[in-house]
Motif scaffolding. Sequence first.
Motif, mmCIF file in Angstrom:
data_model
loop_
_atom_site.group_PDB
_atom_site.id
_atom_site.type_symbol
_atom_site.label_atom_id
_atom_site.label_comp_id
_atom_site.label_asym_id
_atom_site.label_seq_id
_atom_site.Cartn_x
_atom_site.Cartn_y
_atom_site.Cartn_z
ATOM 1 N N GLU A 176 7.871 -8.968 49.368
ATOM 2 C CA GLU A 176 7.776 -8.153 48.147
ATOM 3 C C GLU A 176 7.001 -6.864 48.382
ATOM 4 O OE1 GLU A 176 8.988 -12.127 47.150
ATOM 5 O OE2 GLU A 176 7.192 -11.438 48.212
ATOM 6 N N PHE A 223 4.259 -11.591 47.921
ATOM 7 C CA PHE A 223 3.632 -12.566 47.036
ATOM 8 C C PHE A 223 2.667 -13.449 47.820
ATOM 9 C CE2 PHE A 223 7.325 -12.795 43.742
ATOM 10 C CZ PHE A 223 6.893 -11.607 43.199
ATOM 11 N N GLU A 277 -1.011 -13.343 41.095
ATOM 12 C CA GLU A 277 -0.636 -13.104 39.700
ATOM 13 C C GLU A 277 -1.587 -12.098 39.054
ATOM 14 O OE1 GLU A 277 0.018 -15.466 35.452
ATOM 15 O OE2 GLU A 277 -0.849 -16.512 37.181
ATOM 16 N N TYR A 285 7.216 -19.971 41.605
ATOM 17 C CA TYR A 285 7.828 -18.676 41.889
ATOM 18 C C TYR A 285 8.084 -17.889 40.604
ATOM 19 C CZ TYR A 285 11.611 -15.415 43.044
ATOM 20 O OH TYR A 285 12.397 -14.302 43.163
ATOM 21 N N MET A 320 5.108 -15.954 39.354
ATOM 22 C CA MET A 320 4.854 -14.724 40.107
ATOM 23 C C MET A 320 5.867 -13.642 39.719
ATOM 24 S SD MET A 320 2.266 -15.724 41.864
ATOM 25 C CE MET A 320 2.040 -14.489 43.125
ATOM 26 N N MET A 343 1.745 -18.984 44.953
ATOM 27 C CA MET A 343 3.092 -19.273 44.481
ATOM 28 C C MET A 343 3.359 -20.776 44.511
ATOM 29 S SD MET A 343 6.656 -17.419 45.591
ATOM 30 C CE MET A 343 6.607 -17.974 47.293
#
Length: 332
Positions: A149, A108, A73, A118, A121, A113
Amino acid sequence: MRIILRKLNFATNVSFARLNTARHFSNGPQKESEKDKEPEKMEDTKKNIVIEKFGAITTLNIDRQSTRNSLSEATLREMTEAIDAFDKDDEAKVLVFNGEGGSFCSGFDIDEMGEKSYNTMKDAASRLLRRPLCDKPTIAAVSGFAVAEGFELALACDLRIVEDTAVLGCLGRRFGVPQSLFGARRLTSLIGLSRALDLLMTGRLISGVDAHQFGLACKLTSTGTALGESVKLAKSLGKFPQNALIMDKLAAVNSQLNPNSEESMRDEAVMTSLLGNAIQDINEGVKKFQGGIGKHGKFYKLTEMPLKDWELEETIEEVTVNIEPGQNKDRK
């Protein structure tokens, strides 16, 4: 990364200032105005990313090497801040995304997470949902792993220079994580529906060579040279008048990624409604990952199947062979 950039200028273990000095003495006297035009390197180090500026070129380097540059994050929010700053910088013309330590990005951070959900994120990655990512040109220097990702981040860039040993793919398929950054739409617009469905549904990995053959990479390069080649490309783009370049880029991207129709908006609303059920799959996938199932890109043994009683029984088969006298002589 600095070593690669120095190789790009055909020098090793010298700074850009020393390189400029060498050129000054080798080419004879220069005007003061020409010296002032030489780009200076500026560096801004954050906790998870490193921003470097070389004149009109900005490089955003993800630096979480212990997790193959996964996106936490905090990393996503730092990236958002850096991209916004690039957008507002009138002198910055091209943005290059890179991963430190030999891998582009592994997606991620699954452990985080699991802790933060989820949706947390995805909210932190909302800046990456822009289509296009930036109005100005963006380039992905893809080396090592660009998966989940991280694969989508590469797809979000305008151009991709990919090393032949790079590994790309939708590894989130193992744990029920959908394409979070419009990866499905971007991938389909780049390589067509049939090939896109193959990669999206199976989650299989492809090499940099495959990516180039599919049309994902504008250039295939050897291991360790993606960043240097990306900076060279960025320099060439920075020489053009930018207004026309950006206009043509936006026209192309918007024609593929931003269809303004009620049907398209309805389809996206339907996909969003499916996310509630997908969250449950994601939570189970996080537990599997933390338990070691599916790590290191493995697709087998993604589910634990209890054995039946008959499968647990140990059986010993005894076979008796009777050989009659003279039988071996007959076989000769």
